[in-house]
Write a protein that holds these residues in place. Sequence first.
Motif, PDB file in Angstrom:
ATOM      1  N   PHE A  65       0.819  -1.212   0.000  1.00 21.60           N
ATOM      2  CA  PHE A  65       0.000   0.000   0.000  1.00 21.60           C
ATOM      3  C   PHE A  65       0.856   1.267   0.000  1.00 21.60           C
ATOM      4  N   TYR A  66       2.074   1.178   0.522  1.00 19.38           N
ATOM      5  CA  TYR A  66       2.955   2.341   0.445  1.00 19.38           C
ATOM      6  C   TYR A  66       3.342   2.628  -1.001  1.00 19.38           C
ATOM      7  N   HIS A  67       3.718   1.576  -1.742  1.00 18.70           N
ATOM      8  CA  HIS A  67       4.098   1.777  -3.141  1.00 18.70           C
ATOM      9  C   HIS A  67       2.877   2.088  -4.009  1.00 18.70           C
ATOM     10  N   LEU A  68       1.724   1.640  -3.589  1.00 19.97           N
ATOM     11  CA  LEU A  68       0.508   2.023  -4.303  1.00 19.97           C
ATOM     12  C   LEU A  68       0.232   3.510  -4.131  1.00 19.97           C
ATOM     13  N   CYS A  69       0.621   4.045  -3.006  1.00 20.30           N
ATOM     14  CA  CYS A  69       0.432   5.477  -2.731  1.00 20.30           C
ATOM     15  C   CYS A  69       1.568   6.318  -3.295  1.00 20.30           C
ATOM     16  N   ASP A  70       2.737   5.706  -3.469  1.00 21.43           N
ATOM     17  CA  ASP A  70       3.943   6.435  -3.844  1.00 21.43           C
ATOM     18  C   ASP A  70       4.228   6.346  -5.338  1.00 21.43           C
ATOM     19  N   ASN A  71       3.232   6.580  -6.170  1.00 27.80           N
ATOM     20  CA  ASN A  71       3.441   6.616  -7.615  1.00 27.80           C
ATOM     21  C   ASN A  71       2.373   7.485  -8.261  1.00 27.80           C
ATOM     22  N   ASP A  72       2.581   7.812  -9.514  1.00 19.44           N
ATOM     23  CA  ASP A  72       1.671   8.717 -10.216  1.00 19.44           C
ATOM     24  C   ASP A  72       0.656   7.996 -11.092  1.00 19.44           C
ATOM     25  N   HIS A  73       0.828   6.704 -11.298  1.00 17.99           N
ATOM     26  CA  HIS A  73      -0.014   5.999 -12.254  1.00 17.99           C
ATOM     27  C   HIS A  73      -1.138   5.206 -11.595  1.00 17.99           C
ATOM     28  N   MET A  74      -0.895   4.697 -10.402  1.00 20.90           N
ATOM     29  CA  MET A  74      -1.928   3.926  -9.713  1.00 20.90           C
ATOM     30  C   MET A  74      -2.096   4.442  -8.294  1.00 20.90           C
ATOM     31  N   ARG A  75      -2.045   5.716  -8.129  1.00 21.70           N
ATOM     32  CA  ARG A  75      -1.992   6.321  -6.801  1.00 21.70           C
ATOM     33  C   ARG A  75      -3.298   6.105  -6.045  1.00 21.70           C
ATOM     34  N   TYR A  76      -3.153   5.453  -4.882  1.00 23.74           N
ATOM     35  CA  TYR A  76      -4.291   5.253  -3.981  1.00 23.74           C
ATOM     36  C   TYR A  76      -3.741   5.120  -2.567  1.00 23.74           C
ATOM     37  N   CYS A  77      -4.086   6.040  -1.696  1.00 27.63           N
ATOM     38  CA  CYS A  77      -3.569   6.069  -0.328  1.00 27.63           C
ATOM     39  C   CYS A  77      -4.702   5.741   0.656  1.00 27.63           C
ATOM     40  N   ILE A  78      -4.543   4.659   1.402  1.00 28.86           N
ATOM     41  CA  ILE A  78      -5.575   4.298   2.372  1.00 28.86           C
ATOM     42  C   ILE A  78      -5.480   5.160   3.627  1.00 28.86           C
ATOM     43  N   ILE A  79      -4.252   5.654   3.920  1.00 27.92           N
ATOM     44  CA  ILE A  79      -4.038   6.571   5.038  1.00 27.92           C
ATOM     45  C   ILE A  79      -2.999   7.601   4.603  1.00 27.92           C
ATOM     46  N   ASN A  80      -2.592   8.464   5.505  1.00 32.44           N
ATOM     47  CA  ASN A  80      -1.619   9.500   5.209  1.00 32.44           C
ATOM     48  C   ASN A  80      -0.319   8.899   4.658  1.00 32.44           C
ATOM     49  N   TYR A  81       0.271   9.585   3.682  1.00 31.83           N
ATOM     50  CA  TYR A  81       1.479   9.083   3.016  1.00 31.83           C
ATOM     51  C   TYR A  81       2.627   8.877   3.995  1.00 31.83           C
ATOM     52  N   GLU A  82       2.862   9.858   4.890  1.00 38.01           N
ATOM     53  CA  GLU A  82       3.966   9.747   5.845  1.00 38.01           C
ATOM     54  C   GLU A  82       3.776   8.563   6.781  1.00 38.01           C
ATOM     55  N   VAL A  83       2.529   8.285   7.153  1.00 41.30           N
ATOM     56  CA  VAL A  83       2.260   7.135   8.016  1.00 41.30           C
ATOM     57  C   VAL A  83       2.558   5.838   7.277  1.00 41.30           C
ATOM     58  N   LEU A  84       2.146   5.754   6.017  1.00 39.85           N
ATOM     59  CA  LEU A  84       2.429   4.570   5.213  1.00 39.85           C
ATOM     60  C   LEU A  84       3.931   4.369   5.043  1.00 39.85           C
ATOM     61  N   GLN A  85       4.646   5.449   4.821  1.00 40.81           N
ATOM     62  CA  GLN A  85       6.089   5.357   4.652  1.00 40.81           C
ATOM     63  C   GLN A  85       6.755   4.821   5.926  1.00 40.81           C
ATOM     64  N   PHE A  86       6.349   5.360   7.073  1.00 46.39           N
ATOM     65  CA  PHE A  86       6.909   4.888   8.339  1.00 46.39           C
ATOM     66  C   PHE A  86       6.583   3.415   8.560  1.00 46.39           C
ATOM     67  N   CYS A  87       5.352   3.018   8.306  1.00 50.84           N
ATOM     68  CA  CYS A  87       4.943   1.618   8.502  1.00 50.84           C
ATOM     69  C   CYS A  87       5.723   0.689   7.581  1.00 50.84           C
ATOM     70  N   ASP A  88       5.958   1.119   6.349  1.00 51.96           N
ATOM     71  CA  ASP A  88       6.717   0.302   5.398  1.00 51.96           C
ATOM     72  C   ASP A  88       8.145   0.102   5.883  1.00 51.96           C
ATOM     73  N   PHE A  89       8.826   1.188   6.239  1.00 52.04           N
ATOM     74  CA  PHE A  89      10.212   1.089   6.680  1.00 52.04           C
ATOM     75  C   PHE A  89      10.318   0.326   8.002  1.00 52.04           C
ATOM     76  N   TYR A  90       9.415   0.614   8.917  1.00 52.17           N
ATOM     77  CA  TYR A  90       9.478   0.002  10.247  1.00 52.17           C
ATOM     78  C   TYR A  90       9.203  -1.499  10.179  1.00 52.17           C
ATOM     79  N   SER A  91       8.215  -1.903   9.417  1.00 52.09           N
ATOM     80  CA  SER A  91       7.908  -3.329   9.300  1.00 52.09           C
ATOM     81  C   SER A  91       9.041  -4.077   8.606  1.00 52.09           C
ATOM     82  N   ALA A  92       9.713  -3.436   7.639  1.00 55.99           N
ATOM     83  CA  ALA A  92      10.858  -4.077   6.986  1.00 55.99           C
ATOM     84  C   ALA A  92      11.998  -4.297   7.974  1.00 55.99           C
ATOM     85  N   ILE A  93      12.240  -3.307   8.838  1.00 54.45           N
ATOM     86  CA  ILE A  93      13.280  -3.442   9.864  1.00 54.45           C
ATOM     87  C   ILE A  93      12.909  -4.547  10.853  1.00 54.45           C
TER      88      ILE A  93
END
Length: 241
Positions: A65-93
């Motif tokens: 969902f972070y990469h779905l929000c972080d593009n111009d062609h299929m952009r769809y954000c279920i929550i705030n972009y910064e929150v998605l970015q943090f969740c993506d990085f944190y879960s990967a760690i």
Amino acid sequence: MFISGNYSSDNYNSDNLMSDYVEFLQSLLLIVSNFFLLPAVYLALKCKYLGEAFIYFLTMFCSSFYHLCDNDHMRYCIINYEVLQFCDFYSAILTLWVTAILMSDIPYEWRSVLHLTGSLFFAGLLRSKTTGAISFVVPAVCSLVLLGLSWVYQCYCMRIMPSSLSYSNLIPGAVLGVIGAVMFVSQVTIFGHLYGYTHSGWHICMSLSISFLLPKTLLNQYHCPQYFDTLDILPTSKFDI
């Protein structure tokens, strides 16, 4: 519309169309490549590593969902972009950290301590340096140090072979991990213009690496006794009331 823009002959030539389709393909790869974590989720569930399975699934979900929000062609954000970015990085760690804890095969009583300590420390580190390289280098170093110390202690002090040191799984898992690390570094250095491909390759290599590195058995696996067997005060027959 999944693909933004109006591709009429008045607005776009063939080069622009090709460029848009390439960008769309890269965006799609960034999303789909996360599903290579499904084998790791399945294996973790099969081995009854429920906490690790949940972290792997959460990583797949957040990254998709972070990469779905972080593009111009299929952009769809279920929550705030910064929150998605943090969740993506944190879960990967966390995925890296819980896998290292599992492979280290430390006594069960200490795993929860390391889980909580790492979760709090890495969350603070990521919050202060969200996109900095140190946010990923430090967890990686901590994971390698934990593995090294645990394996050295088990081999030289306890005179036993760590259960996760199965060369048939360790070698391909380590090779995939190294390839994934190289792709991760290259995406911010020499291959920045190929970010979609290199980052997708990192997703795939690290996901398959986890699938190989997951230990099938643990020496320090926790076995919970039956609850009623531990209580002497319970009646042993229908007359002992």
